[in-house]
Design a protein around this motif. Sequence first.
Motif, PDB file in Angstrom:
ATOM      1  N   GLN A   9       0.759  -1.403   0.038  1.00 13.45           N
ATOM      2  CA  GLN A   9      -0.122  -0.058  -0.090  1.00 13.45           C
ATOM      3  C   GLN A   9       0.754   1.134   0.094  1.00 13.45           C
ATOM      4  OE1 GLN A   9      -3.261   0.134   2.868  1.00 13.45           O
ATOM      5  NE2 GLN A   9      -2.659  -2.041   3.282  1.00 13.45           N
ATOM      6  N   MET A  10       2.140   1.283   0.667  1.00 15.61           N
ATOM      7  CA  MET A  10       2.967   2.318   0.797  1.00 15.61           C
ATOM      8  C   MET A  10       3.433   2.766  -0.550  1.00 15.61           C
ATOM      9  SD  MET A  10       3.768   4.683   3.073  1.00 15.61           S
ATOM     10  CE  MET A  10       4.094   3.862   4.599  1.00 15.61           C
ATOM     11  N   GLY A  11       3.925   1.824  -1.266  1.00 15.37           N
ATOM     12  CA  GLY A  11       4.242   2.403  -2.671  1.00 15.37           C
ATOM     13  C   GLY A  11       3.087   3.139  -3.252  1.00 15.37           C
ATOM     14  N   ASP A  12       1.999   2.311  -3.424  1.00 20.11           N
ATOM     15  CA  ASP A  12       0.761   2.864  -4.200  1.00 20.11           C
ATOM     16  C   ASP A  12       0.570   4.466  -3.685  1.00 20.11           C
ATOM     17  OD1 ASP A  12       0.928   0.683  -5.752  1.00 20.11           O
ATOM     18  OD2 ASP A  12      -0.722  -0.350  -4.497  1.00 20.11           O
ATOM     19  N   ALA A  13       0.492   4.456  -2.241  1.00 17.90           N
ATOM     20  CA  ALA A  13       0.076   5.582  -1.766  1.00 17.90           C
ATOM     21  C   ALA A  13       1.223   6.819  -1.856  1.00 17.90           C
ATOM     22  CB  ALA A  13      -0.043   5.502  -0.259  1.00 17.90           C
ATOM     23  N   GLU A  14       2.311   6.447  -1.979  1.00 18.40           N
ATOM     24  CA  GLU A  14       3.549   7.541  -2.082  1.00 18.40           C
ATOM     25  C   GLU A  14       3.562   7.901  -3.813  1.00 18.40           C
ATOM     26  OE1 GLU A  14       7.005   5.538  -0.846  1.00 18.40           O
ATOM     27  OE2 GLU A  14       6.839   6.144   1.043  1.00 18.40           O
TER      28      GLU A  14
END
Length: 506
Positions: free
Chosen positions: A408-413
């Motif tokens: 999720q972090m990669g997509d959110a960033e």
Amino acid sequence: MKDLSSASCSTARGAIAAAVAALALAGCANYAGISSDKQLAAPETFESTQSLPVQGGQWPTLNWATQFGDPQLPQLIDEALAGNPSIAQAQARIAKASSYIETSRSALYPKVTGSYSWTRELYSANALFPPPYGGTWYSENNALVSASWDLDLWGKNQARLAMAVSQEKAAEANMQQARVTLAASVASTYNQLALLYALRDVAQREIANRNDVGRITNGRVAAGLDTNVERRTAEGNVATSQSNLTELDGQITTTRYQLGALLGKGPDRGLSIANPIVNPKFDVALPDNVPADLVSRRPDLVAARWQVESATHNIKEAKAEFFPDINLAAAFGFDAFGWSKFLQASSRQIQAGPAIHLPIFDAGYLRSQLKGRYADFDLDVANYNQTLINALNDVATQVAAIRSLDRQMGDAERALAAATSAYNLAVIRYKAGLSPQLQVLSADENRLSNEQTVTNLRMKRRDLQIGLIKALGGGFDATSTNLAIDGSGETHAAAAAPAQQPAPAQ
């Protein structure tokens, strides 16, 4: 002299015969057919290789909080462990269990008591004692020293002592569990405080951004490009951001109060805590052979294992109740009327002899008691097995949550980077008169939402790392303490297998 020797031999033979008869009679009450087939589950019986992959990590140490790079966090945890009432409660339970050990140990040794009494009595002249005793006042002095010793031939007292020791070990392991839970709670609450401050920084930046948009709007209104509608909208957005900031300040104060309570102090202690330091993420990699080693790393598992050990000794004690108790007793003293002959040899009183308790017929009481002890054993084994399942699931859940959050972090960033670029372009176009205010506000809401999401995910990852450390035992290691227990399976064998006993009398 010869007659005396013959009499002694005859007495000895009579005692032996009585003992043999006692053993035979004891067979009338027996525990034939009462046993258990429950066993402690081995960690390797639960498939977990996919959920708990080998990552080459290290088991957490007791100073794991230092790895997050905030020097205040370890200090707060130490303060909580020293002052929180939950730790004091656990220590009190250990002290109580220790007192049971002392009580049980005393039953293994002879007991000696002394007594003295002085009685002044007027004897009736018309009752049992004739004159000169009747109708006269007499003083009676009685001094006696008594000794007794339970031989514990069948190990009942030893089993009771071992059970008390196991209960103390379980209490110590439960205290370690309380320490791990408290340390993780302090770290998690502290991380929540760090999250709120990070969101507060986002809110402050949003206020600045909306003030900038407001100034652009005022310029456009002056140039006749916008109306008071856009001006009031910009002012309303600034006020909304201020309201969000105020709400975060209230949440920060509440969280500080929670930290003060965890530290075992008043709410003002929470207000004096410095703002947390947010460092880059710290990775907790799974150590090798997690399932097998987890049983000695989780204090709740160790406590459950000692509880099973206690139930085992409880069964041994109940089995010993089927055999005769033999107690040796002796007493020596003086008893006389008045003082003149009190300590003379003729006033001596001597008692000696064994006392034997025979469980001949008890209407099934001993068997039902033993069945209850086996039920306790089965329950403790089931509790241990369930605790082991929960422990493996706890670790696997934390690992899975961290994996999911990283994706999720990669997509959110990436979403935040795109939203920020869109917002900056919208502001430029709005300032140049190429787009309306609504486009800026929409881009701003999208950018704010994505920044809050990234902030929440970053701090949630730290919280999951704390949860994983707790799931791995929080630095506890039974093998380096006095809480390690032999895992050879002797506990089950001793409890479940029926021991040899005298055959029932026919």
